[in-house]
Motif scaffolding. Structure first.
Motif, PDB file in Angstrom:
ATOM      1  N   LEU A 113      -3.184  -1.920   3.045  1.00 30.03           N
ATOM      2  CA  LEU A 113      -3.050  -1.338   4.381  1.00 30.03           C
ATOM      3  C   LEU A 113      -4.118  -1.898   5.305  1.00 30.03           C
ATOM      4  N   PRO A 114      -3.808  -2.023   6.587  1.00 28.75           N
ATOM      5  CA  PRO A 114      -4.780  -2.608   7.522  1.00 28.75           C
ATOM      6  C   PRO A 114      -5.914  -1.635   7.854  1.00 28.75           C
ATOM      7  N   ALA A 115      -7.096  -2.187   8.027  1.00 27.56           N
ATOM      8  CA  ALA A 115      -8.257  -1.408   8.443  1.00 27.56           C
ATOM      9  C   ALA A 115      -8.605  -1.820   9.875  1.00 27.56           C
ATOM     10  N   GLU A 116      -9.312  -0.931  10.560  1.00 27.14           N
ATOM     11  CA  GLU A 116      -9.787  -1.232  11.907  1.00 27.14           C
ATOM     12  C   GLU A 116     -11.288  -1.536  11.853  1.00 27.14           C
TER      13      GLU A 116
ATOM     14  N   PHE B 112     -11.710   1.833   0.063  1.00 29.94           N
ATOM     15  CA  PHE B 112     -11.367   0.892  -1.010  1.00 29.94           C
ATOM     16  C   PHE B 112      -9.899   1.055  -1.415  1.00 29.94           C
ATOM     17  N   ALA B 113      -9.435   2.301  -1.553  1.00 21.89           N
ATOM     18  CA  ALA B 113      -8.038   2.533  -1.934  1.00 21.89           C
ATOM     19  C   ALA B 113      -7.099   2.124  -0.797  1.00 21.89           C
ATOM     20  N   TRP B 114      -7.517   2.389   0.441  1.00 18.78           N
ATOM     21  CA  TRP B 114      -6.706   2.019   1.603  1.00 18.78           C
ATOM     22  C   TRP B 114      -6.469   0.508   1.605  1.00 18.78           C
ATOM     23  N   LYS B 115      -7.550  -0.235   1.471  1.00 18.21           N
ATOM     24  CA  LYS B 115      -7.435  -1.694   1.456  1.00 18.21           C
ATOM     25  C   LYS B 115      -6.748  -2.181   0.180  1.00 18.21           C
ATOM     26  N   GLY B 116      -7.003  -1.491  -0.932  1.00 22.02           N
ATOM     27  CA  GLY B 116      -6.374  -1.856  -2.194  1.00 22.02           C
ATOM     28  C   GLY B 116      -4.863  -1.714  -2.151  1.00 22.02           C
ATOM     29  N   ALA B 117      -4.375  -0.822  -1.286  1.00 20.49           N
ATOM     30  CA  ALA B 117      -2.930  -0.643  -1.115  1.00 20.49           C
ATOM     31  C   ALA B 117      -2.353  -1.654  -0.125  1.00 20.49           C
TER      32      ALA B 117
END
Length: 171
Positions: free
Chosen positions: A165-168, A158-163
């Motif tokens: 940043l791309p997800a795989e 959630f924080a990764w996407k909230g920043a």
């Protein structure tokens, strides 16, 4: 008369703002509870913490590390995960003794094989969000298996996407 109107207007504003202030205070109480639990889990588990910004920097620098996504494969990891992460499911409640029913049928040896033979390599463990404790279990078990540089990424996907940043995803 003007003073009375001003007082009535001020009272109306206060009355309308009071519920919002109460929610603000209740929200802060919930955040505090989660923060204290995170710190206590971290202290008890003997691992460190890494922020989204730090993990993104490590990834960009190609720091040698194993990133472990502890969420269920079909419901989460397959759909989106931090780039380069590997999947190993852990349960939400504390798992003091290894329980293969809670780890998708996998053993401690399977987890150690996934993490690799280098006990000094950085191990980053995450789940969905701060309140999720799957990552706590994954970090604790990495420490129990002798890995020295274990960190938990509490914000998770959630924080990764909230920043932004791309997800795989698994194709």
């Amino acid at each position: 008369m003007r003073a009375v109107k001003l007082i009535l207007a001020l009272m109306t504003v206060i009355a309308l703002a009071a519920p919002a202030l109460a929610d603000k205070f209740e929200d802060e109480t919930a955040k505090e509870k989660e923060a204290v639990k995170l710190v206590r889990d971290t202290q008890k588990g003997g691992y460190g913490l890494v922020s989204t910004e730090e993990l993104q920097k490590w990834s960009a620098e190609k720091k040698p590390m194993v990133i472990v996504d502890t969420m269920p494969f079909e419901d989460s990891y397959k759909k989106e995960h931090v780039p380069g992460a590997v999947s190993f499911v852990f349960p939400i409640p504390d798992m003091d003794a290894w329980d293969a029913k809670e780890t998708g049928g996998k053993s401690e040896a399977d987890y150690a094989a996934l993490l690799g033979p280098d006990k000094d390599k950085t191990i980053v463990v995450y789940c969905g969000f701060v309140k999720c404790t799957r990552s706590h279990n994954g970090a604790v078990w990495a420490k129990k298996l002798g890995y020295k540089n274990v960190v938990r990424y509490p914000g998770g996907i959630f924080a990764w996407k909230g920043a932004g940043l791309p997800a795989e995803a698994v194709k």
